[in-house]
Write an enzyme that holds these catalytic residues in place. Structure first.
Site, PDB file in Angstrom:
ATOM      1  N   ASP A   1      36.648  34.902  39.439  1.00 26.63           N
ATOM      2  CA  ASP A   1      35.675  35.878  38.907  1.00 26.63           C
ATOM      3  C   ASP A   1      36.146  37.287  39.244  1.00 26.63           C
ATOM      4  OD1 ASP A   1      33.122  36.870  37.801  1.00 26.63           O
ATOM      5  OD2 ASP A   1      32.570  37.316  39.855  1.00 26.63           O
ATOM      6  N   SER A   2      35.462  38.263  38.665  1.00 27.68           N
ATOM      7  CA  SER A   2      35.791  39.665  38.934  1.00 27.68           C
ATOM      8  C   SER A   2      35.275  40.123  40.302  1.00 27.68           C
ATOM      9  CB  SER A   2      35.151  40.544  37.866  1.00 27.68           C
ATOM     10  OG  SER A   2      33.744  40.456  37.976  1.00 27.68           O
TER      11      SER A   2
ATOM     12  N   TYR B   1      34.493  44.140  35.445  1.00 28.68           N
ATOM     13  CA  TYR B   1      35.286  43.857  34.249  1.00 28.68           C
ATOM     14  C   TYR B   1      34.510  44.255  32.983  1.00 28.68           C
ATOM     15  CZ  TYR B   1      38.845  40.838  36.518  1.00 28.68           C
ATOM     16  OH  TYR B   1      39.871  40.338  37.265  1.00 28.68           O
ATOM     17  N   GLY B   2      33.190  44.151  33.083  1.00 26.87           N
ATOM     18  CA  GLY B   2      32.346  44.342  31.897  1.00 26.87           C
ATOM     19  C   GLY B   2      32.445  45.715  31.268  1.00 26.87           C
TER      20      GLY B   2
ATOM     21  N   CYS C   1      33.478  33.612  35.067  1.00 32.09           N
ATOM     22  CA  CYS C   1      33.157  34.971  34.641  1.00 32.09           C
ATOM     23  C   CYS C   1      33.065  34.940  33.120  1.00 32.09           C
ATOM     24  CB  CYS C   1      34.276  35.900  35.095  1.00 32.09           C
ATOM     25  SG  CYS C   1      34.149  37.578  34.481  1.00 32.09           S
TER      26      CYS C   1
ATOM     27  N   GLU D   1      26.948  43.371  43.376  1.00 32.96           N
ATOM     28  CA  GLU D   1      28.133  43.682  44.204  1.00 32.96           C
ATOM     29  C   GLU D   1      27.726  44.487  45.445  1.00 32.96           C
ATOM     30  OE1 GLU D   1      31.521  42.830  43.951  1.00 32.96           O
ATOM     31  OE2 GLU D   1      30.951  41.433  42.372  1.00 32.96           O
TER      32      GLU D   1
ATOM     33  N   CYS E   1      26.192  36.211  32.436  1.00 36.11           N
ATOM     34  CA  CYS E   1      27.080  36.861  33.401  1.00 36.11           C
ATOM     35  C   CYS E   1      26.810  36.142  34.714  1.00 36.11           C
ATOM     36  CB  CYS E   1      26.753  38.344  33.527  1.00 36.11           C
ATOM     37  SG  CYS E   1      27.627  39.150  34.903  1.00 36.11           S
ATOM     38  N   THR E   2      27.855  35.765  35.407  1.00 39.27           N
ATOM     39  CA  THR E   2      27.650  34.933  36.601  1.00 39.27           C
ATOM     40  C   THR E   2      27.073  35.720  37.778  1.00 39.27           C
ATOM     41  OG1 THR E   2      29.989  35.245  37.147  1.00 39.27           O
ATOM     42  CG2 THR E   2      29.383  33.227  35.953  1.00 39.27           C
ATOM     43  N   HIS E   3      26.997  37.022  37.658  1.00 44.52           N
ATOM     44  CA  HIS E   3      26.289  37.791  38.692  1.00 44.52           C
ATOM     45  C   HIS E   3      24.767  37.656  38.538  1.00 44.52           C
ATOM     46  CE1 HIS E   3      30.203  39.756  39.246  1.00 44.52           C
ATOM     47  NE2 HIS E   3      29.726  40.402  40.298  1.00 44.52           N
TER      48      HIS E   3
HETATM   49  N1  DGL Z   1      30.557  38.022  36.565  1.00 44.12           N
HETATM   50  C1  DGL Z   1      31.190  38.478  35.393  1.00 44.12           C
HETATM   51  C2  DGL Z   1      30.653  37.864  34.139  1.00 44.12           C
HETATM   52  O1  DGL Z   1      30.216  36.734  34.183  1.00 44.12           O
HETATM   53  C3  DGL Z   1      31.589  39.905  35.198  1.00 44.12           C
HETATM   54  C4  DGL Z   1      30.958  41.020  35.872  1.00 44.12           C
HETATM   55  C5  DGL Z   1      31.798  42.282  35.749  1.00 44.12           C
HETATM   56  O2  DGL Z   1      32.820  42.341  36.423  1.00 44.12           O
HETATM   57  O3  DGL Z   1      31.424  43.173  34.970  1.00 44.12           O
HETATM   58  O4  DGL Z   1      30.713  38.445  33.088  1.00 44.12           O
END
Ligand code: DGL
Length: 280
Positions: free
Chosen positions: A17-18, A49-50, A80, A162, A194-196
């Site tokens: 993941d990011s 990453y988004g 991610c 984060e 989004c996994t966050h």
């Molecule tokens: N957790 C990531 C996802 O599922 C990305 C979050 C990010 O880095 O913007 O998209």
């Protein structure tokens, strides 16, 4: 009847993941498959990453997945949505066809669950800007059944997680703002794309209301991992203890502190070098 020869496999599952968002996938795998070892890379130095260009996300994701693949994992989990949107077809080609390493991503399992859960066909997806712009969820749904899809980018959610901020007024007010279009669209199912975001599920669920079902891309990815291991007889043996390795390109102390909180177990992450440059 012939005895089935077991091909149990002790090698770890590689998760990428990011940052700390993929820990929601790791957590779901650890809950459902407690014997499995995990090798995790969180590219915290490049988070989020988004907000980045999809070609940058593609290059950097493949470089980290290459690193995991060459470390001897039995499976790659792209934990991610943004990275999944950027590399999915290429990753299958490169690792499944090229190296015989299966790839599980987070988008198709979540879309699959959402079509089974929705009663009205009105489905929402909240995700990063890069995932929304990639139309990856539109593609995933159109391969299944037609749904009335509403999408919304929620950039601050990743930043909150984060920072370890998962409750309180700021989270709730931001959720109210981001989710207003979803409520107005009358979705009955909302994909946390989004996994966050599962770490903010309480606020998201509260704002959306009890009658809206939340689908977690993290939980669904863990179920896809379980399915693949079961169908291919690749579970880790019952006798061993799992060995986990946690790696981050960011500060290992902050990563470990968040990981301990989210996974509720002792984590000591190692720092790994950030990857620069593109991938062929
Ligand atoms: N957790 C990531 C996802 O599922 C990305 C979050 C990010 O880095 O913007 O998209």
């Amino acid at each position: 009847m012939e005895d089935k020869v077991s091909t149990m496999d002790r090698r770890p599952i590689g998760i990428f993941d990011s940052g700390v968002g993929g820990l929601t996938v790791a957590r779901a795998i650890m809950d459902q498959l407690p014997r499995e070892s995990i090798t995790y890379i969180g590219d915290s130095a490049n988070n989020p990453y988004g907000e980045k260009d999809i070609s940058f996300v593609r290059d950097i994701s493949l470089a980290h997945l290459d690193r995991l693949a060459s470390s001897g994992v039995k499976m790659l989990v792209i934990a991610c949505n943004t990275a999944s949107a950027a590399v999915l077809d290429e990753a299958r080609e490169r690792y499944e066809k090229g190296m015989g390493i299966p790839v599980i991503e987070v988008i198709n399992p979540a879309a699959g669950r959402a079509v089974n859960v929705t009663r009205t066909g009105k489905v929402g997806v909240i995700a990063t800007q890069a995932t929304v712009s990639s139309n990856a969820y539109e593609k995933a749904f159109s391969a299944l059944v037609p749904v009335e899809l509403s999408t919304q980018a929620c950039p601050l959610f990743v930043e909150f997680v984060e920072r370890g901020l998962t409750s309180g007024d700021e989270v709730l007010h931001t959720a109210e703002e981001y989710l207003r279009p979803m409520r107005e669209a009358g979705v009955d199912t909302l994909v946390l794309g989004c996994t966050h975001y599962p770490l903010l599920a309480a606020a998201i669920g509260y704002v959306m209301g009890e009658d809206v079902a939340l689908v977690s891309s993290s939980q669904e990815a863990a179920r896809a991992v379980y399915r693949y291991l079961a169908e291919n007889d690749l579970f880790a043996p019952e006798d061993g203890q799992p060995q986990h390795t946690w790696m981050t390109t960011g500060d290992p102390e902050s990563f470990s502190a968040l990981a301990r909180r989210f996974l509720r177990q002792n984590v000591q992450a190692q720092h790994i070098e950030e990857i620069k440059g593109s991938v062929a």
